[in-house]
Design a protein around this motif. Structure first.
Motif, PDB file in Angstrom:
ATOM      1  N   ALA A 105      22.944 -33.678  59.067  1.00 53.18           N
ATOM      2  CA  ALA A 105      23.255 -33.464  60.482  1.00 53.18           C
ATOM      3  C   ALA A 105      23.298 -34.797  61.230  1.00 53.18           C
ATOM      4  CB  ALA A 105      22.215 -32.538  61.115  1.00 53.18           C
ATOM      5  N   ARG A 106      22.338 -35.669  60.927  1.00 50.54           N
ATOM      6  CA  ARG A 106      22.280 -36.958  61.615  1.00 50.54           C
ATOM      7  C   ARG A 106      23.508 -37.803  61.267  1.00 50.54           C
ATOM      8  NH1 ARG A 106      17.537 -41.444  61.058  1.00 50.54           N
ATOM      9  NH2 ARG A 106      18.336 -42.858  62.663  1.00 50.54           N
ATOM     10  N   ARG A 107      23.946 -37.722  60.005  1.00 47.13           N
ATOM     11  CA  ARG A 107      25.128 -38.502  59.618  1.00 47.13           C
ATOM     12  C   ARG A 107      26.350 -38.036  60.386  1.00 47.13           C
ATOM     13  NH1 ARG A 107      24.539 -39.657  53.115  1.00 47.13           N
ATOM     14  NH2 ARG A 107      22.284 -39.410  53.059  1.00 47.13           N
ATOM     15  N   CYS A 108      26.444 -36.714  60.582  1.00 46.57           N
ATOM     16  CA  CYS A 108      27.592 -36.208  61.335  1.00 46.57           C
ATOM     17  C   CYS A 108      27.540 -36.713  62.764  1.00 46.57           C
ATOM     18  CB  CYS A 108      27.625 -34.681  61.308  1.00 46.57           C
ATOM     19  SG  CYS A 108      28.940 -34.013  62.349  1.00 46.57           S
ATOM     20  N   ARG A 109      26.365 -36.638  63.373  1.00 50.84           N
ATOM     21  CA  ARG A 109      26.270 -37.081  64.776  1.00 50.84           C
ATOM     22  C   ARG A 109      26.529 -38.577  64.897  1.00 50.84           C
ATOM     23  NH1 ARG A 109      21.730 -33.410  64.764  1.00 50.84           N
ATOM     24  NH2 ARG A 109      20.332 -35.189  64.604  1.00 50.84           N
ATOM     25  N   ALA A 110      26.285 -39.307  63.796  1.00 56.67           N
ATOM     26  CA  ALA A 110      26.550 -40.752  63.815  1.00 56.67           C
ATOM     27  C   ALA A 110      28.020 -41.060  63.555  1.00 56.67           C
ATOM     28  CB  ALA A 110      25.667 -41.444  62.789  1.00 56.67           C
ATOM     29  N   GLY A 111      28.808 -40.033  63.226  1.00 58.22           N
ATOM     30  CA  GLY A 111      30.239 -40.283  63.127  1.00 58.22           C
ATOM     31  C   GLY A 111      30.913 -39.988  61.803  1.00 58.22           C
ATOM     32  N   LEU A 112      30.268 -39.190  60.953  1.00 51.74           N
ATOM     33  CA  LEU A 112      30.903 -38.816  59.680  1.00 51.74           C
ATOM     34  C   LEU A 112      31.241 -37.334  59.713  1.00 51.74           C
ATOM     35  CD1 LEU A 112      28.669 -40.289  56.806  1.00 51.74           C
ATOM     36  CD2 LEU A 112      31.081 -40.774  57.205  1.00 51.74           C
ATOM     37  N   ALA A 143      27.150 -25.775  58.964  1.00 50.71           N
ATOM     38  CA  ALA A 143      26.384 -26.073  60.177  1.00 50.71           C
ATOM     39  C   ALA A 143      25.744 -27.453  60.090  1.00 50.71           C
ATOM     40  CB  ALA A 143      25.324 -24.999  60.409  1.00 50.71           C
ATOM     41  N   LYS A 144      25.080 -27.740  58.969  1.00 48.38           N
ATOM     42  CA  LYS A 144      24.411 -29.047  58.926  1.00 48.38           C
ATOM     43  C   LYS A 144      25.421 -30.178  58.812  1.00 48.38           C
ATOM     44  CE  LYS A 144      23.046 -28.867  54.078  1.00 48.38           C
ATOM     45  NZ  LYS A 144      21.908 -28.726  53.187  1.00 48.38           N
ATOM     46  N   SER A 145      26.563 -29.905  58.187  1.00 42.80           N
ATOM     47  CA  SER A 145      27.592 -30.940  58.100  1.00 42.80           C
ATOM     48  C   SER A 145      28.256 -31.203  59.441  1.00 42.80           C
ATOM     49  CB  SER A 145      28.663 -30.542  57.080  1.00 42.80           C
ATOM     50  OG  SER A 145      28.065 -30.378  55.821  1.00 42.80           O
ATOM     51  N   LEU A 146      28.038 -30.326  60.421  1.00 41.55           N
ATOM     52  CA  LEU A 146      28.619 -30.537  61.745  1.00 41.55           C
ATOM     53  C   LEU A 146      27.562 -30.969  62.755  1.00 41.55           C
ATOM     54  CD1 LEU A 146      31.193 -27.640  61.726  1.00 41.55           C
ATOM     55  CD2 LEU A 146      31.690 -30.074  61.814  1.00 41.55           C
ATOM     56  N   GLY A 147      26.454 -31.491  62.252  1.00 40.07           N
ATOM     57  CA  GLY A 147      25.493 -32.122  63.156  1.00 40.07           C
ATOM     58  C   GLY A 147      24.360 -31.233  63.625  1.00 40.07           C
ATOM     59  N   ILE A 148      24.211 -30.050  63.032  1.00 39.21           N
ATOM     60  CA  ILE A 148      23.172 -29.133  63.501  1.00 39.21           C
ATOM     61  C   ILE A 148      21.894 -29.330  62.694  1.00 39.21           C
ATOM     62  CG2 ILE A 148      22.522 -26.703  63.676  1.00 39.21           C
ATOM     63  CD1 ILE A 148      25.575 -26.181  64.159  1.00 39.21           C
ATOM     64  N   ASP A 149      20.790 -29.544  63.415  1.00 40.72           N
ATOM     65  CA  ASP A 149      19.503 -29.707  62.752  1.00 40.72           C
ATOM     66  C   ASP A 149      18.930 -28.311  62.462  1.00 40.72           C
ATOM     67  OD1 ASP A 149      16.861 -30.182  62.035  1.00 40.72           O
ATOM     68  OD2 ASP A 149      16.822 -32.032  63.209  1.00 40.72           O
ATOM     69  N   ILE A 150      19.072 -27.892  61.225  1.00 42.78           N
ATOM     70  CA  ILE A 150      18.738 -26.515  60.880  1.00 42.78           C
ATOM     71  C   ILE A 150      17.235 -26.248  61.018  1.00 42.78           C
ATOM     72  CG2 ILE A 150      18.731 -24.835  58.986  1.00 42.78           C
ATOM     73  CD1 ILE A 150      21.427 -25.898  58.164  1.00 42.78           C
ATOM     74  N   ALA A 191      35.770 -24.441  66.073  1.00 45.80           N
ATOM     75  CA  ALA A 191      36.025 -25.794  66.574  1.00 45.80           C
ATOM     76  C   ALA A 191      34.990 -26.177  67.631  1.00 45.80           C
ATOM     77  CB  ALA A 191      37.435 -25.861  67.159  1.00 45.80           C
ATOM     78  N   PHE A 192      34.611 -25.209  68.442  1.00 46.18           N
ATOM     79  CA  PHE A 192      33.661 -25.456  69.537  1.00 46.18           C
ATOM     80  C   PHE A 192      32.287 -25.885  69.001  1.00 46.18           C
ATOM     81  CE2 PHE A 192      30.810 -24.069  72.992  1.00 46.18           C
ATOM     82  CZ  PHE A 192      31.439 -24.651  74.085  1.00 46.18           C
ATOM     83  N   VAL A 193      31.889 -25.308  67.866  1.00 49.86           N
ATOM     84  CA  VAL A 193      30.631 -25.728  67.232  1.00 49.86           C
ATOM     85  C   VAL A 193      30.683 -27.225  66.952  1.00 49.86           C
ATOM     86  CG1 VAL A 193      29.190 -25.567  65.160  1.00 49.86           C
ATOM     87  CG2 VAL A 193      30.118 -23.484  66.193  1.00 49.86           C
ATOM     88  N   ALA A 194      31.787 -27.675  66.351  1.00 43.99           N
ATOM     89  CA  ALA A 194      31.908 -29.084  65.998  1.00 43.99           C
ATOM     90  C   ALA A 194      31.890 -29.961  67.242  1.00 43.99           C
ATOM     91  CB  ALA A 194      33.190 -29.311  65.207  1.00 43.99           C
ATOM     92  N   ALA A 195      32.582 -29.523  68.290  1.00 41.97           N
ATOM     93  CA  ALA A 195      32.700 -30.351  69.494  1.00 41.97           C
ATOM     94  C   ALA A 195      31.381 -30.452  70.251  1.00 41.97           C
ATOM     95  CB  ALA A 195      33.798 -29.793  70.402  1.00 41.97           C
ATOM     96  N   THR A 196      30.612 -29.365  70.280  1.00 46.29           N
ATOM     97  CA  THR A 196      29.358 -29.414  71.036  1.00 46.29           C
ATOM     98  C   THR A 196      28.224 -30.009  70.214  1.00 46.29           C
ATOM     99  OG1 THR A 196      28.893 -27.128  70.402  1.00 46.29           O
ATOM    100  CG2 THR A 196      29.853 -27.475  72.565  1.00 46.29           C
ATOM    101  N   GLN A 197      28.169 -29.697  68.913  1.00 43.34           N
ATOM    102  CA  GLN A 197      27.031 -30.132  68.110  1.00 43.34           C
ATOM    103  C   GLN A 197      27.299 -31.489  67.452  1.00 43.34           C
ATOM    104  OE1 GLN A 197      24.441 -27.850  68.337  1.00 43.34           O
ATOM    105  NE2 GLN A 197      25.814 -26.545  69.520  1.00 43.34           N
ATOM    106  N   GLY A 198      28.465 -31.615  66.831  1.00 41.33           N
ATOM    107  CA  GLY A 198      28.773 -32.861  66.139  1.00 41.33           C
ATOM    108  C   GLY A 198      29.122 -33.975  67.106  1.00 41.33           C
TER     109      GLY A 198
END
Ligand SMILES: Nc1ncnc2c1ncn2[C@@H]1O[C@H](COP(=O)(O)OP(=O)(O)OP(=O)(O)O)[C@@H](O)[C@H]1O
Ligand SMILES: [Mg+2]
Lengths: 339, 242
Positions: B74-81, A206-213, B100-107
């Motif tokens: 999380a911030r690194r992922c949203r920035a593109g990693l 979850a956190k690796s996919l951009g989720i702020d836990i 996959a949907f988790v990645a597309a909506t959150q990341g």
């Protein structure tokens, strides 16, 4: 690709939602078809269903295993009493005010106890509840350690006559259950809900996919605290009397609730609802047997933990992921693609 | 070629063992970089440091020139990693599509409708579409690995970090994996790929680095690196038992 669509409802969930709507209408009419004791039992079922749904939201989805939710049940009771007795608010205004106070107080509490992990977090929540209990035992205006009763005038301001009052408190309980389950359902269907379900399944991913836990859990904690406070207010409106020991009882507000969630199935919306029904069925059939009843509850809990660790709903849900509340996203039209 | 990802003197030790020893390298925009090295060399650890699931002991990590060393994962992922995990980490109670949907909506931060389209497209390209409604908890290891790749792609990264995704594939599957990754490259994504299956790696990457005991011991043109004496010495053993 073009003929693929993503759908959130299944035939089962559509039927379930229609059935649920019908059940709510029938239950709304209960004051006309049920006796006074049945009405009370139903009211109690709704309040436990609400508490179980909230505890599951916290522990089953956000992984915040609290054994201190009685802190907010008790706070709700005391805030409701204070708001009606001291500030002269009408009971129907006092309930939402209590909920807001509960949410506001829970924010700094969360900031503090979120520093603790695992078992220490659980112990932390219990300590917070004890601090609340000891604090309210010091407030002499609310009866100190021995507690106080709701003035007759407050109860009377609710409605004229006993039957009307009983009906109104029943509707409040039903309404709160609908609000609580509806709020949790709406949260889970939202974008944040997607994040929360990801956290439930795997925090690292979850956190690796951009989720702020931290933020997601914080939001869940505060929402849960506010709604638990609301339920607490209504519980003590029904009881008409409050004391620190009753308000902050770990047994009534947390232990039975955990039992309900565990047997029903943690981490699903259906689990706590099913668990509440099973718990009350056991209680109503076995309660006359005294201690045997408690032993039976223990045996049921252990058997389910051993043989169905995902609870009764986990058994029903199976690998196909059957659900009554439409939360999932299914791809439709795959079979037409051949392969 | 401007660097999209840069490591400068990155250090990490677990107790007495050093797993990142003054690691410095950079990845150009649109470049594909291969990473090889023996088991336990510290390759996965290097990904953990880059993605922020593990804090560095020293040094700096920069993404598109910005210092991200202290950013949470999380911030690194949203920035593109985005990364795939060597040991798959699926959301077990969700379907492949929902993973996959988790990645597309959150990341990637997409709205639901856009996210759905992206997920369907990526699942199609990674050969998972047929199983879109299958619970991720019940998948085989190979399917889980494929899901790792698909999910990372759905986060729409600028830099995609792949950790051993070609092991155990048939020749045909391996070919289609190479096609998928080369297809990604044509969209401008930069890639770092850790892989023991060297022939797959060589079909994709522009450059190789070799890591041993947490140190970068060689870097350069893939063929030249594979033929170098140093690499053959530590690497032949692995190729023999792979
Ligand atoms: N969290 C941790 N705590 C302690 N030691 C660790 C941790 N993670 C990795 N290690 C150790 O660090 C070393 C490097 O591990 P790493 O997983 O990075 O190797 P690798 O190059 O990816 O190997 P492989 O090719 O087998 O995947 C190993 O000795 C491993 O046991
Ligand atoms: Mg590794």
């Amino acid at each position: 690709m073009t003929n693929l669509t993503v759908s959130r409802s299944t035939p089962a969930s559509t039927i379930a939602m229609v059935a649920l709507g019908t059940a709510i209408i029938i239950l709304f009419a209960a004051p006309w078809w049920a006796g006074r004791s049945e009405l009370r039992l139903l009211g109690e079922i709704f309040l436990y269903m609400s508490l179980a749904t909230l505890w599951n939201f916290l522990a089953g989805y956000a992984g915040l295993v609290s054994v201190g939710q009685q802190a907010y049940v008790g706070l709700g009771g005391y805030m409701f009493f204070a708001a009606t007795i001291f500030w002269g608010l009408s009971p129907l205004v006092a309930l939402p005010i209590a909920a807001l106070i509960g949410a506001a107080i829970s924010a700094p509490v969360a900031a503090l106890i979120f520093r603790l992990r695992g078992a220490y977090f659980a112990i932390g929540t219990w300590v917070v509840a004890e601090v609340f209990r000891l604090t309210f035992a010091q407030i002499s205006a609310l009866g100190g350690g021995s507690g106080t009763s709701l003035p007759v005038s407050v109860a009377q301001s609710l409605a004229d006559g006993r039957d009307a009052r009983e009906a109104l408190t029943y509707w409040l309980a039903l309404g709160i259950a609908v609000v609580v389950i509806g709020a949790v359902f709406a949260f889970l269907r939202s974008r944040r809900g997607v994040a929360l379900m990801a956290i439930r399944d795997n925090e690292l991913a979850a956190k690796s996919l951009g989720i702020d836990i931290w933020w997601t859990k914080f939001t869940v904690y505060v929402v849960t605290a506010g709604l638990t406070t609301l339920v607490g207010g209504l519980i003590f409106l029904q009881k008409l009397r409050i004391s620190p020991d009753a308000a902050f009882s770990v047994n009534d507000s947390t232990a039975f609730v955990i039992f309900i969630v565990v047997i029903g199935g943690i981490g699903t919306l259906e689990g706590p609802i099913l668990g509440t029904l099973v718990y009350f069925a056991l209680r109503e059939t076995l309660a006359d047997y005294g201690t045997i009843y408690l032993i039976a509850l223990g045996v049921v809990a252990i058997a389910i933990m051993l043989f169905a660790p995902k609870g009764l709903w986990g058994l029903i849900r199976g690998h196909r992921g059957t659900e009554l509340f439409p939360l999932s996203r299914r791809v439709r039209g795959l079979t037409e693609k051949g392969q | 070629m401007a660097a999209i990802l840069e490591l400068a003197g990155v250090l990490k030790a677990f107790g007495a063992i050093t797993v990142a020893d003054d690691q410095s390298w950079s990845l150009g925009t649109g470049e594909a970089l291969g990473v090889i090295g023996p088991n336990g060399a510290g390759k996965t650890t290097m990904f953990n440091l880059v993605t922020g699931t593990l804090p560095v002991d020293g040094g700096a990590i920069r993404l598109a020139g910005e210092d991200i060393t202290d950013w949470p994962a999380a911030r690194r992922c949203r920035a593109g990693l985005a990364r795939s995990f060597q040991v798959p980490q699926p959301f077990g109670a969700m379907t492949i599509f929902e993973n996959a949907f988790v990645a597309a909506t959150q990341g990637a931060g997409l709205a639901p409708a856009e996210a759905e389209d992206l997920c369907l497209d990526v699942l199609d390209r990674t050969g998972l579409l047929r199983k879109a409604n299958t619970m991720a908890g019940g998948l085989t290891l190979l399917e889980r690995k494929r899901l790792e790749l698909a999910r990372a792609m759905c986060a729409k990264p600028r830099v995609l970090l792949l950790d051993e995704i070609a092991g155990g594939l048939t020749d045909h599957e391996c070919k289609s994996l190479i096609e998928t990754i080369n297809g990604l490259r044509s969209t401008g994504i930069s890639i770092v790929w850790i892989e023991h299956v060297v022939h797959a790696l060589l079909a994709v990457v522009d450059r190789l680095i070799v890591i041993d005991f947490g140190r970068k011991i060689a870097e350069g043109e893939p063929r030249a690196i594979m033929d170098s004496r140093e690499v053959r010495k530590i690497y032949l053993g692995i190729e023999a038992d792979a």
